[in-house]
Motif scaffolding. Structure first.
Motif: not given
Length: 526
Positions: A304-309, A343-349, A378-380, A385-394
């Protein structure tokens, strides 16, 4: 098989010519062709490239319909015995005769250790040689789609492979390929006359081919070019006759350039994200002592943190179709019953907090940078998008040769979070289930491409029932159940079906199949 309308439309767009004087075709792809072993890597570009040199008992035509190849015909003697009548007079490129011994040898080799194509033939299937040109496949239970993937199960010459001590399969992670990894000896329309792994491969037409050529090519030269700009510039200058993929932002430029055309259309490949759900602790994360991806709430949070559109409009420039399940809608009649999680960042959090990660966590992510359309971009975007919900991607994006060697079985499924794309070679959901969704052990027994290693016994049971079910309505109902289970548990995060985008000289006529396989036998050049 009835041909979907999208297939026919793409064929009309690509066009077909008639054979004229012989020519040289020069083309490029974004990734490399490394080892030539036809069982070493179950990846579309590799199989497509080798499919110009090697052949299966069957092949697929312009419409992706199954037709005879090295087997001139076949029959079902009873539901558990299929008989294949092999084509007589067929020669391998070195002059050797094609016989039933080569088929039996290839079956053993494709199911051997190191093969990436073990699912082409089930472990319970046995081969009985009736005579030099007749082979029976004996099954433990009925299988109405036994041969549906055999167009990319290529037959090897037993004598040649044995003579050159190349019985062991050269896998994607092998750093010292054997003779079959550096040389090829097929029965197909083109033989490989030189191969510099990752640099250049040269094909020449095989005058002893059993079929009547529709192409007019004498020579084909393949050169990998990873840079989009360089690849497009080579097409526009006339240095190359065909390049793929082309960046979506360059389509208009190629169309407006005198002498070149952009061919676009839907592809059957589904690009998706997977997560390690097997290990008790992720290999690459700051979470210690447990694995957050074992929790469906965490998996749904990432979904739900990924904005596919946004990915469709900004990264893919409109050339993608967001997907709710792990197969293209054209290949499953019940696809319309599914919708993506919103897509719902608040629901993801909120889901992350419920799962015990209110501040998120960090995780390593593996992606190719030369395999799918805009894969690294795409991965970038996903990472941002994940960073906005607190998931930090390396993010670890690298060329496909290194990427596949790392994440596949031979590399020990060395990943915590990854991107992959999948085109079912059978054009059927069973392929998706058996390769991606069934349980596997740490060695890869089970679904070899279930890289995340999740295990759902209900999915396994349904997969086995689907394999033997002949009634289409019952079969489709069970397939729908499997996709619902996968969706409800967010075992994967499907992203989209990418669109094909090829750049072609106006002097070239070819077929752009929606499975993204480029076959020289369909090419003519003026």
């Amino acid at each position: 098989m009835k041909t979907p309308k999208i297939f026919a439309a793409m064929l009309l767009a690509a066009g077909m010519g008639t054979a004229a004087q012989a020519e040289t075709l020069k083309y490029s792809f974004q990734g490399t062709l490394n080892a030539l072993d036809p069982y070493g890597l179950n990846e579309t570009f590799t199989l497509s490239s080798l499919g110009n040199t090697y052949e299966g008992l069957t092949r697929r035509n312009e419409n992706l319909e199954i037709e005879p190849a090295l087997a001139e015909r076949w029959e079902i003697i009873d539901p558990k015995r299929w008989r294949f009548h092999l084509r007589k007079g067929v020669k391998f490129h070195d002059g050797g005769d094609f016989t039933a011994e080569d088929v039996a040898f290839s079956v053993d080799r494709v199911r051997s250790e190191g093969s990436d194509l073990t699912t082409r033939i089930g472990p319970d299937v046995t081969v009985e040689i009736v005579d030099d040109h007749t082979v029976d496949f004996v099954l433990s239970s009925p299988n109405p789609i036994l041969h549906s993937e055999w167009d990319t199960f290529y037959i090897m010459d037993k004598e040649w492979t044995t003579e050159h001590d190349a019985i062991k399969v050269t896998s994607a992670s092998d750093t010292t390929p054997n003779y079959a990894g550096l040389h090829a000896n097929g029965t197909g329309p083109f033989k490989i006359v030189s191969h510099e792994p990752g640099v250049k491969t040269v094909y020449e037409k095989f005058d002893g081919w059993w079929d009547t050529p529709k192409h007019n090519l004498d020579t084909v030269e393949f050169t990998p070019i990873s840079s989009d700009a360089t690849r497009v510039a080579a097409l526009l200058s006339g240095e190359l006759d065909m390049v793929y993929p082309i960046p979506v932002q360059d389509i208009r430029r190629i169309e407006s350039n005198p002498g070149t055309t952009a061919l676009t259309g839907p592809e059957l490949r589904t690009v998706f994200l997977g997560m390690d759900q097997m290990r008790d602790e992720l290999l690459y994360s700051d979470v210690k002592g447990k694995n957050p991806f074992k929790d469906a709430k965490v998996r749904k949070a990432l979904y739900q943190a990924i904005d596919i559109e946004a990915i469709k409009s900004k990264v893919m420039r409109g050339l993608s179709t967001p997907s709710a399940i792990m197969i293209a809608p054209a290949l499953f009649s019940g696809a319309d019953a599914f919708t993506r999680y919103s897509y719902d960042p608040e629901a993801a959090k909120a889901l992350l907090a419920e799962a015990g990660y209110p501040d998120g966590f960090s995780v390593g992510m593996d992606c190719p940078n030369d395999r799918y359309v805009n894969d690294e971009a795409i991965c970038q975007a996903v990472a941002a998008m994940l960073a906005k919900v607190g998931v930090k991607v390396d993010l670890n994006a690298q060329p496909k040769a290194k990427y596949f060697a790392k994440i596949l079985a031979s590399g020990g499924y060395d990943t915590s979070f990854y991107m992959l794309g999948w085109t079912p070679s059978s054009l059927d959901s069973w392929n998706v289930l058996s390769n991606l969704m069934n349980c596997r052990d740490e060695a890869g027994k089970g679904s070899p491409f279930n890289i995340g290693g999740f295990c759902d016994e209900e999915l396994d049971s349904l997969t086995q029932q689907i394999l033997v079910e002949i009634d289409k309505d019952k079969r489709d109902s069970m397939i729908g159940e499997t996709y619902k289970i996968s969706h409800d548990n967010a075992y994967y995060i499907p992203l989209h079906q990418q669109s094909l985008a090829w750049g072609v000289s106006d002097e070239v006529k070819l077929v752009q199949r929606p499975d993204n396989q480029f076959k020289f036998r369909f090419v003519t050049k003026n």
